[in-house]
Design a protein around this motif. Structure first.
Motif, PDB file in Angstrom:
ATOM      1  N   ALA A  33     -25.054   8.949 -33.126  1.00  0.00           N
ATOM      2  CA  ALA A  33     -24.303   8.602 -34.010  1.00  0.00           C
ATOM      3  C   ALA A  33     -24.240   9.742 -34.645  1.00  0.00           C
ATOM      4  O   ALA A  33     -22.209   9.725 -35.562  1.00  0.00           O
ATOM      5  N   TYR A  54     -21.370   9.422 -37.412  1.00  0.00           N
ATOM      6  CA  TYR A  54     -21.661   8.493 -38.357  1.00  0.00           C
ATOM      7  C   TYR A  54     -22.834   9.391 -38.976  1.00  0.00           C
ATOM      8  O   TYR A  54     -23.370  10.501 -38.855  1.00  0.00           O
ATOM      9  N   THR A 101     -24.829   4.693 -40.564  1.00  0.00           N
ATOM     10  CA  THR A 101     -23.455   3.743 -41.107  1.00  0.00           C
ATOM     11  C   THR A 101     -22.400   3.123 -40.201  1.00  0.00           C
ATOM     12  O   THR A 101     -21.970   2.252 -40.917  1.00  0.00           O
ATOM     13  N   GLN A 102     -22.966   3.270 -38.936  1.00  0.00           N
ATOM     14  CA  GLN A 102     -21.967   2.463 -37.862  1.00  0.00           C
ATOM     15  C   GLN A 102     -22.180   2.563 -36.767  1.00  0.00           C
ATOM     16  O   GLN A 102     -23.411   3.706 -36.634  1.00  0.00           O
ATOM     17  N   CYS A 103     -22.415   1.789 -35.999  1.00  0.00           N
ATOM     18  CA  CYS A 103     -22.662   1.780 -34.987  1.00  0.00           C
ATOM     19  C   CYS A 103     -21.695   1.820 -33.656  1.00  0.00           C
ATOM     20  O   CYS A 103     -20.690   0.784 -33.875  1.00  0.00           O
ATOM     21  N   ASN A 104     -21.267   2.164 -32.097  1.00  0.00           N
ATOM     22  CA  ASN A 104     -20.240   1.540 -30.963  1.00  0.00           C
ATOM     23  C   ASN A 104     -21.548   1.254 -29.748  1.00  0.00           C
ATOM     24  O   ASN A 104     -22.336   1.736 -29.621  1.00  0.00           O
TER      25      ASN A 104
END
Length: 228
Positions: free
Chosen positions: A74, A79, A96-99
């Motif tokens: 991350a 992130y 805060t985000q993920c992929n």
């Protein structure tokens, strides 16, 4: 829609996946050319297997590495990490985000093997470790077996939300398998440089993929032409 496209991509990658598996198996077989180091690597892997199945399963150690790998992936993507929890058999990372890369990173990055590699490289700056290379190779076998056994256990013993988050089970399965094969190939090159030809293996996979799709496309075109 996004997950459907990822599933389609995974299906299209299947020929490449099978070719990569065959070439990785060939590279692994080639490591037998260095019998002493192969014995060290295989011995380290066998020791881990014996300890895991009959003494201690290292579950908390795996969860720690798993969640830290999520966190590092991350951070590499830019992130921010909000919280990390590590328990005996489970854990989580809030970010805060993920992929897809962040979600699947622990399943194809052997964290402890990578850490061992960095440690070995750092120590070579202060001492000549050539006489002890066998010990490094044995530890690499131990850590690599740890990665594969724990990954297999994690994927098949529980329904992992990481797979859904990454794009679904089909996409995740193909991605995890393909990248693990690549990791194994690179590991062969690092541990057995004289016996491993990565460029030749990559060329065989690329050529085989091209030939497979050429045959398939020509078959489809021929069927369409005959139907007209």
């Amino acid at each position: 829609m996004k997950n459907a496209l990822k599933t389609l991509l995974a299906v299209l990658l299947l020929p490449t996946l099978f070719l990569a598996a065959a070439q990785t198996a060939r590279l692994l077989y080639g490591t037998l050319g260095n019998a002493q180091m192969f014995a060290c690597f295989a011995g380290g892997a066998a020791v881990y297997g014996a300890i895991h199945f009959w003494v201690y399963d290292f579950s908390r150690v795996y969860v720690l590495g798993h969640e830290l790998t999520h966190a590092v992936a991350a951070l590499l993507c830019g992130y921010r990490i909000k919280d990390i929890s590590v328990r005996q058999d489970s854990g989580y990372v809030k970010m805060t985000q993920c992929n897809a890369f962040v979600a699947l990173a622990p399943y194809f990055i052997p964290a402890y093997t990578v850490a061992l590699g960095f440690l070995y490289c750092a120590l070579t700056w202060v001492a000549d470790l050539t006489p002890y290379r066998w010990a490094f190779v044995a530890l690499a076998g131990f850590c690599t077996a740890f990665h594969f056994v724990q990954t297999f256990k994690t994927l098949f013993e529980a329904d992992q939300p990481d797979l859904k988050m990454a794009g679904g089970k089909v996409f995740s399965a193909v991605s995890i398998t393909f990248v693990n094969l690549m990791i194994l190939a690179v590991l062969c090159k690092v541990l057995f440089p004289q016996q491993t030809n990565l460029s030749d293996a990559a060329l065989r996979v690329a050529t085989g993929t091209y030939q497979t799709w050429r045959i398939f496309v020509n078959y489809i075109i021929e069927r369409i032409y005959n139907a007209l």
